[in-house]
Design a protein around this motif. Structure first.
Motif, PDB file in Angstrom:
ATOM      1  N   VAL A 184      30.478  17.466  51.428  1.00  0.00           N
ATOM      2  CA  VAL A 184      31.512  18.359  50.923  1.00  0.00           C
ATOM      3  C   VAL A 184      31.281  18.651  49.428  1.00  0.00           C
ATOM      4  O   VAL A 184      31.685  19.696  48.923  1.00  0.00           O
ATOM      5  CB  VAL A 184      32.908  17.738  51.153  1.00  0.00           C
ATOM      6  N   ARG A 206      22.727  18.293  45.074  1.00  0.00           N
ATOM      7  CA  ARG A 206      22.133  18.816  43.849  1.00  0.00           C
ATOM      8  C   ARG A 206      21.375  17.708  43.127  1.00  0.00           C
ATOM      9  O   ARG A 206      20.267  17.914  42.632  1.00  0.00           O
ATOM     10  CB  ARG A 206      23.239  19.366  42.944  1.00  0.00           C
ATOM     11  N   LEU A 224      28.927  25.189  57.925  1.00  0.00           N
ATOM     12  CA  LEU A 224      28.907  25.810  56.594  1.00  0.00           C
ATOM     13  C   LEU A 224      28.293  24.871  55.562  1.00  0.00           C
ATOM     14  O   LEU A 224      27.388  25.239  54.824  1.00  0.00           O
ATOM     15  CB  LEU A 224      30.338  26.115  56.137  1.00  0.00           C
ATOM     16  N   PHE A 225      28.818  23.653  55.522  1.00  0.00           N
ATOM     17  CA  PHE A 225      28.340  22.709  54.508  1.00  0.00           C
ATOM     18  C   PHE A 225      26.862  22.354  54.725  1.00  0.00           C
ATOM     19  O   PHE A 225      26.091  22.257  53.783  1.00  0.00           O
ATOM     20  CB  PHE A 225      29.171  21.421  54.519  1.00  0.00           C
ATOM     21  N   ILE A 242      24.599  25.414  53.742  1.00  0.00           N
ATOM     22  CA  ILE A 242      24.590  25.777  52.320  1.00  0.00           C
ATOM     23  C   ILE A 242      23.884  24.718  51.483  1.00  0.00           C
ATOM     24  O   ILE A 242      23.230  25.041  50.492  1.00  0.00           O
ATOM     25  CB  ILE A 242      26.030  26.029  51.809  1.00  0.00           C
ATOM     26  N   GLU A 290      21.170  26.229  49.059  1.00  0.00           N
ATOM     27  CA  GLU A 290      21.373  26.303  47.604  1.00  0.00           C
ATOM     28  C   GLU A 290      20.392  25.406  46.843  1.00  0.00           C
ATOM     29  O   GLU A 290      20.173  25.613  45.657  1.00  0.00           O
ATOM     30  CB  GLU A 290      22.833  26.001  47.217  1.00  0.00           C
ATOM     31  N   VAL A 342      27.429  21.792  34.961  1.00  0.00           N
ATOM     32  CA  VAL A 342      28.859  22.012  34.763  1.00  0.00           C
ATOM     33  C   VAL A 342      29.249  21.543  33.367  1.00  0.00           C
ATOM     34  O   VAL A 342      28.812  20.495  32.899  1.00  0.00           O
ATOM     35  CB  VAL A 342      29.668  21.225  35.818  1.00  0.00           C
ATOM     36  N   VAL A 366      25.336  31.735  43.915  1.00  0.00           N
ATOM     37  CA  VAL A 366      24.309  30.872  44.517  1.00  0.00           C
ATOM     38  C   VAL A 366      24.398  29.454  43.938  1.00  0.00           C
ATOM     39  O   VAL A 366      24.006  28.492  44.595  1.00  0.00           O
ATOM     40  CB  VAL A 366      22.909  31.483  44.264  1.00  0.00           C
ATOM     41  N   PHE A 367      24.933  29.353  42.738  1.00  0.00           N
ATOM     42  CA  PHE A 367      24.940  28.081  41.995  1.00  0.00           C
ATOM     43  C   PHE A 367      26.307  27.417  42.096  1.00  0.00           C
ATOM     44  O   PHE A 367      27.292  27.951  41.567  1.00  0.00           O
ATOM     45  CB  PHE A 367      24.584  28.347  40.525  1.00  0.00           C
ATOM     46  N   PRO A 368      26.386  26.266  42.735  1.00  0.00           N
ATOM     47  CA  PRO A 368      27.710  25.652  42.921  1.00  0.00           C
ATOM     48  C   PRO A 368      28.383  25.272  41.609  1.00  0.00           C
ATOM     49  O   PRO A 368      29.611  25.175  41.550  1.00  0.00           O
ATOM     50  CB  PRO A 368      27.400  24.400  43.763  1.00  0.00           C
ATOM     51  N   GLU A 369      27.585  25.112  40.566  1.00  0.00           N
ATOM     52  CA  GLU A 369      28.153  24.717  39.268  1.00  0.00           C
ATOM     53  C   GLU A 369      29.072  25.795  38.686  1.00  0.00           C
ATOM     54  O   GLU A 369      29.984  25.486  37.912  1.00  0.00           O
ATOM     55  CB  GLU A 369      27.024  24.404  38.271  1.00  0.00           C
ATOM     56  N   ARG A 417      32.410  25.485  40.456  1.00  0.00           N
ATOM     57  CA  ARG A 417      32.905  24.139  40.187  1.00  0.00           C
ATOM     58  C   ARG A 417      33.522  24.069  38.807  1.00  0.00           C
ATOM     59  O   ARG A 417      34.580  23.468  38.614  1.00  0.00           O
ATOM     60  CB  ARG A 417      31.732  23.144  40.283  1.00  0.00           C
ATOM     61  N   GLU A 418      32.838  24.702  37.847  1.00  0.00           N
ATOM     62  CA  GLU A 418      33.365  24.681  36.482  1.00  0.00           C
ATOM     63  C   GLU A 418      34.703  25.412  36.414  1.00  0.00           C
ATOM     64  O   GLU A 418      35.649  24.928  35.771  1.00  0.00           O
ATOM     65  CB  GLU A 418      32.337  25.301  35.527  1.00  0.00           C
ATOM     66  N   LEU A 428      27.976  32.979  53.692  1.00  0.00           N
ATOM     67  CA  LEU A 428      27.899  31.523  53.509  1.00  0.00           C
ATOM     68  C   LEU A 428      28.354  31.122  52.107  1.00  0.00           C
ATOM     69  O   LEU A 428      29.208  30.248  51.944  1.00  0.00           O
ATOM     70  CB  LEU A 428      26.451  31.056  53.671  1.00  0.00           C
ATOM     71  N   PHE A 429      27.756  31.757  51.115  1.00  0.00           N
ATOM     72  CA  PHE A 429      28.077  31.388  49.724  1.00  0.00           C
ATOM     73  C   PHE A 429      29.540  31.679  49.413  1.00  0.00           C
ATOM     74  O   PHE A 429      30.212  30.890  48.749  1.00  0.00           O
ATOM     75  CB  PHE A 429      27.178  32.147  48.748  1.00  0.00           C
ATOM     76  N   ARG A 436      32.227  31.872  51.430  1.00  0.00           N
ATOM     77  CA  ARG A 436      33.167  30.958  52.096  1.00  0.00           C
ATOM     78  C   ARG A 436      33.097  29.555  51.477  1.00  0.00           C
ATOM     79  O   ARG A 436      34.118  28.890  51.272  1.00  0.00           O
ATOM     80  CB  ARG A 436      32.869  30.887  53.593  1.00  0.00           C
ATOM     81  N   ILE A 437      31.872  29.084  51.224  1.00  0.00           N
ATOM     82  CA  ILE A 437      31.745  27.694  50.776  1.00  0.00           C
ATOM     83  C   ILE A 437      32.294  27.503  49.364  1.00  0.00           C
ATOM     84  O   ILE A 437      32.870  26.458  49.062  1.00  0.00           O
ATOM     85  CB  ILE A 437      30.279  27.215  50.870  1.00  0.00           C
ATOM     86  N   ARG A 438      32.130  28.507  48.500  1.00  0.00           N
ATOM     87  CA  ARG A 438      32.637  28.331  47.124  1.00  0.00           C
ATOM     88  C   ARG A 438      34.162  28.228  47.121  1.00  0.00           C
ATOM     89  O   ARG A 438      34.741  27.520  46.292  1.00  0.00           O
ATOM     90  CB  ARG A 438      32.159  29.467  46.218  1.00  0.00           C
ATOM     91  N   LEU A 481      35.941  27.060  49.830  1.00  0.00           N
ATOM     92  CA  LEU A 481      36.262  25.828  50.548  1.00  0.00           C
ATOM     93  C   LEU A 481      35.993  24.576  49.720  1.00  0.00           C
ATOM     94  O   LEU A 481      36.832  23.679  49.642  1.00  0.00           O
ATOM     95  CB  LEU A 481      35.444  25.791  51.851  1.00  0.00           C
ATOM     96  N   GLU A 482      34.823  24.507  49.092  1.00  0.00           N
ATOM     97  CA  GLU A 482      34.479  23.255  48.395  1.00  0.00           C
ATOM     98  C   GLU A 482      35.322  23.047  47.146  1.00  0.00           C
ATOM     99  O   GLU A 482      35.440  21.922  46.672  1.00  0.00           O
ATOM    100  CB  GLU A 482      32.976  23.184  48.090  1.00  0.00           C
ATOM    101  N   ASN A 519      38.427  30.524  54.632  1.00  0.00           N
ATOM    102  CA  ASN A 519      38.571  31.536  55.683  1.00  0.00           C
ATOM    103  C   ASN A 519      38.741  32.926  55.087  1.00  0.00           C
ATOM    104  O   ASN A 519      39.519  33.117  54.149  1.00  0.00           O
ATOM    105  CB  ASN A 519      39.776  31.209  56.575  1.00  0.00           C
TER     106      ASN A 519
END
Lengths: 305, 305
Positions: free
Chosen positions: A160, A166, A202-203, A206, A210, A283, B160-163, B166-167, B202-203, B205-207, B209-210, B241
């Motif tokens: 999650v 990463r 999804l998780f 991705i 990523e 971050v 594309v970058f989860p950071e 997240r930030e 994908l990107f 939805r996941i951003r 959700l996470e 969703n």
């Protein structure tokens, strides 16, 4: 090694360690008979996962304490490592570990072993629900250099959190391996339409995409404790595509892949066209009530001797 | 504000700023007529995005330089802010910004304005392909407190970058807003089966959700330069969703939502059951060739006066 064959196994777990061990040994043989170089099993498949994660139960903790084994000297662990040696394969499996000197200290761990014995252990960092009361959290996401490539592990709820994979990718992992016990939200009657299957997909996709790494997931199936599991052990390539899926019943996802060639393709021209890790930006957020984190539990000892 | 109405607009861009401005003003009115409180437009919709990102072209850079505007004093920017005031709405739109004192310095920016004028600007941090040669990278992911909730922005490749998200989430964002120019990998003849539509979904939805935040995406449509765009401006809830989608042609995704109630639900009992941000564990990876990053470009000035 240019091409390797990966097998990710879906199987049920029981509150019966001898039975689980027997199933693991049987599936290692089956996977090896299918030319597998690497065999991956679910989370806590040796002792069985908690019956649920939403209610604390002292009997459950006592049972896990009694069933836990030291790595690599526990009896079942030795049997699995011996089998990996005799079959000349690598294996990853989930189990309840107790610390060699502090046998009341439990970890939810994933073991990586090869033909020459133990390679490394990953202790689950992110703990959902009642795991917080039962297990010590891990404090690291190690990456191990193996004959099959650089392997990092995560377990279930870790996925999650984008930081888990990463960190593995930034440490140079080629293959990220995830034993899991990812249940349906209900009794499984919705099948793949259950929202927990959707989130699992999804998780999983991705985290591969990523980071442009391989992601190997192995999940339980059947009812175990109070939870119902959906299987779908998978092999996901560095473009986030599922290239093998076990289905939701006991079985095997199997694929022969060129680990490095697909990583190079994903990180150059094949998908979106860029090497994402090269543009990683950490971050930067000030401390706040939302930045609490607890990678506090320094391990009591890192040695597995 | 308990409930708000969000409109995310899919529309084509042209290399004709007056025409783009006219379309933006028209869609602001349409969205307001549908009771929108917040209207979101695509990346660089004012001047038109680069014709492609894979070949440097001096004429393209000169054109962007000539068309760029200062925020908030540029003529088109003022027209859009005046319209937001007269319609009593918030708006986000993408544009090429030039620095007020250094007019050769360009940014790929997203503007957030409300009924009372400019609220904030986000300058794209992650630059794909040729953007690296044209624009200064941004150096921050700011979050702005507004009457609609706490709003953070990202642009296109940032997702594309989860950071990135997240930030924003760790800084307390409720709503993450992403203007984008996300093209098909081909000429669009595959429609939604194009792999770039899959990755976009994908990107996106996941951003959400996470981070258990709202994600509002607005994309171009039609051919523009050498690229073909797939639209699918979307409103995605904190469980990942998609609750509204514009489709792939010019149009509007529209939803009336209770921003905070859905965040509270996602972060307590409604999905997976946990508050993910509470268990955030930062990445801890040693410096390596894979940890190069370049949040180096300190802004030349943060003032928008």
């Amino acid at each position: 090694m240019s091409q390797i064959t990966i097998a990710s196994i879906t199987l049920p777990a029981y509150y019966d360690k001898a039975r689980n061990l027997s199933n693991l040994l049987k599936w290692m043989k089956r996977a090896a008979d299918s030319s597998a170089d690497l065999v991956v099993f679910p989370e806590q498949v040796l002792q069985g996962y908690l019956p649920d994660t939403l209610s604390w139960n002292g009997d459950v903790v006592s049972w896990q304490m009694a069933q836990a084994e030291v790595i690599p000297h526990g009896e079942s662990v030795r049997a699995l490592l011996t089998k990996a040696h005799s079959l000349n394969i690598h294996v990853v499996f989930g189990m309840t570990e107790h610390h060699p000197q502090h046998d009341e200290v439990l970890f939810n761990s994933a073991v990586l072993a090869g033909p020459d014995g133990l390679i490394g252990v990953y202790r689950k960092v992110h703990q959902p629900g009642d795991e917080k009361h039962v297990y010590y959290p891990g404090s690291d996401f190690p990456v191990f250099d193996t004959a099959l490539g650089r392997i990092g592990m995560l377990i279930c709820y870790d996925k999650v959190f984008p930081e888990s994979t990463r960190e593995l990718a930034l440490k140079g992992a080629d293959i990220m391996i995830m034993p899991t016990a990812w249940g349906y939200s209900g009794d499984g009657s919705l099948g793949d339409a259950d929202p927990m299957v959707d989130s699992y997909t999804l998780f999983g996709r991705i985290r591969a995409l990523e980071n442009q790494c391989w992601m190997i997931e192995s999940n339980l199936c059947g009812q175990h404790g109070n939870l119902h599991y959906h299987g779908h052990s998978r092999i996901i390539n560095p473009r986030g595509n599922i290239i093998a899926d076990s289905g939701s019943e006991e079985g095997m996802a199997l694929a022969t892949v060129d680990v490095r060639a697909d990583i190079r393709a994903a990180r150059s021209t094949d998908y979106l066209g860029y090497f994402f890790l090269k543009d990683y930006v950490p971050v930067s957020a000030p401390a706040s009530p939302l930045t609490v984190f607890n990678r506090h539990a320094q391990p009591l000892g890192e040695s597995y001797e």
